[in-house]
Scaffold this motif. Sequence first.
Motif, mmCIF file in Angstrom:
data_model
loop_
_atom_site.group_PDB
_atom_site.id
_atom_site.type_symbol
_atom_site.label_atom_id
_atom_site.label_comp_id
_atom_site.label_asym_id
_atom_site.label_seq_id
_atom_site.Cartn_x
_atom_site.Cartn_y
_atom_site.Cartn_z
ATOM 1 N N UNK A 48 0.818 -1.223 -0.103
ATOM 2 C CA UNK A 48 0.029 -0.029 -0.087
ATOM 3 C C UNK A 48 0.964 1.237 0.060
ATOM 4 N N UNK A 49 1.990 1.141 0.642
ATOM 5 C CA UNK A 49 2.927 2.352 0.772
ATOM 6 C C UNK A 49 3.523 2.680 -0.646
ATOM 7 N N UNK A 50 3.706 1.697 -1.492
ATOM 8 C CA UNK A 50 4.056 1.801 -2.934
ATOM 9 C C UNK A 50 3.315 2.456 -3.743
ATOM 10 N N UNK A 51 1.754 1.794 -3.759
ATOM 11 C CA UNK A 51 0.784 2.402 -4.098
ATOM 12 C C UNK A 51 0.474 3.851 -3.949
ATOM 13 N N UNK A 52 0.352 4.189 -2.872
ATOM 14 C CA UNK A 52 0.081 5.561 -2.397
ATOM 15 C C UNK A 52 1.472 6.467 -2.648
ATOM 16 N N UNK A 53 2.823 6.092 -2.618
ATOM 17 C CA UNK A 53 3.810 6.557 -3.287
ATOM 18 C C UNK A 53 3.920 6.805 -4.448
ATOM 19 N N UNK A 54 3.389 5.661 -5.580
ATOM 20 C CA UNK A 54 3.416 5.821 -7.093
ATOM 21 C C UNK A 54 2.247 7.057 -7.394
ATOM 22 N N UNK A 55 1.201 7.367 -6.539
ATOM 23 C CA UNK A 55 0.171 8.381 -6.878
ATOM 24 C C UNK A 55 0.468 9.650 -6.470
ATOM 25 N N UNK A 56 1.204 9.798 -5.518
ATOM 26 C CA UNK A 56 1.585 11.210 -4.807
ATOM 27 C C UNK A 56 3.122 11.504 -4.654
ATOM 28 N N UNK A 57 3.851 10.416 -4.648
ATOM 29 C CA UNK A 57 5.406 10.443 -4.535
ATOM 30 C C UNK A 57 5.813 11.022 -3.061
ATOM 31 N N UNK A 58 5.077 10.466 -1.973
ATOM 32 C CA UNK A 58 5.202 11.106 -0.890
ATOM 33 C C UNK A 58 6.467 11.134 -0.165
ATOM 34 N N UNK A 59 7.157 9.998 -0.610
ATOM 35 C CA UNK A 59 8.518 9.704 -0.155
ATOM 36 C C UNK A 59 9.561 10.729 -0.800
ATOM 37 N N UNK A 60 9.278 11.097 -1.925
ATOM 38 C CA UNK A 60 10.162 12.194 -2.497
ATOM 39 C C UNK A 60 9.852 13.454 -1.882
ATOM 40 N N UNK A 61 8.599 13.829 -1.660
ATOM 41 C CA UNK A 61 8.331 15.126 -0.851
ATOM 42 C C UNK A 61 8.996 15.204 0.452
ATOM 43 N N UNK A 62 8.884 13.958 1.266
ATOM 44 C CA UNK A 62 9.617 14.171 2.701
ATOM 45 C C UNK A 62 11.121 14.051 2.483
ATOM 46 N N UNK A 63 11.614 13.592 1.460
ATOM 47 C CA UNK A 63 13.329 13.349 1.510
ATOM 48 C C UNK A 63 13.520 14.796 1.002
ATOM 49 N N UNK A 64 12.703 15.538 0.234
ATOM 50 C CA UNK A 64 13.181 16.925 -0.337
ATOM 51 C C UNK A 64 13.165 18.165 0.719
ATOM 52 N N UNK A 65 12.468 17.566 1.838
ATOM 53 C CA UNK A 65 12.388 18.424 2.933
ATOM 54 C C UNK A 65 13.622 17.950 3.967
ATOM 55 N N UNK A 66 13.744 16.764 4.351
ATOM 56 C CA UNK A 66 14.853 16.343 5.223
ATOM 57 C C UNK A 66 16.094 16.190 4.784
ATOM 58 N N UNK A 67 16.280 15.805 3.649
ATOM 59 C CA UNK A 67 17.676 15.803 3.153
ATOM 60 C C UNK A 67 18.444 17.112 3.077
ATOM 61 N N UNK A 68 17.862 18.386 2.765
ATOM 62 C CA UNK A 68 18.576 19.486 3.090
ATOM 63 C C UNK A 68 18.918 19.776 4.391
ATOM 64 N N UNK A 69 17.991 19.495 5.274
ATOM 65 C CA UNK A 69 18.260 19.860 6.869
ATOM 66 C C UNK A 69 19.365 18.986 7.291
#
Length: 147
Positions: free
Chosen positions: A55-76
């Motif tokens: 379900x996480x892969x399905x959710x991430x495939x639609x919204x790219x949630x992990x990419x959004x989280x990583x774009x916030x956490x990685x710079x910090x």
Amino acid sequence: MRNKDIKSLAELHLEISRVKMECERKEAQLKDDTRSYIKQFSPLNLIKDFFNPQSLMKLDGKTNLSGSIMSLILPMFLNKTVFRGSGVITKAIAALVSGKVGKSLDVESLTGLFSKAKSLFTSFTSKKKKADVNFVDYGIPPDSETY
């Protein structure tokens, strides 16, 4: 409700016992249905349903949630660790670049990174164990002439 013609006291007692049995049966069925309904919407069951890998892969495939989280956490993370003593301009450039890189990450790439890191750690521990296993002592002291 049914209209029954009850003609004797025995028929009345029989009808009362039948109604009580039917009431108990319906009560037990209602309790079981309530338990299953509550269990269906319990927090543990919801966590199992929504946070399994598929379900996480399905959710991430639609919204790219992990990419959004990583774009916030990685710079910090990079600004606090790697670019700790750097200036404002260097930190800003690093934040922009790592934010763009973070958006491109998805669940498959993150799981691939974690599995590679795990395999590195397991390979280091397995090499240490293999070195101990390969040593064979033949009983010859190291300072003897035959060694």
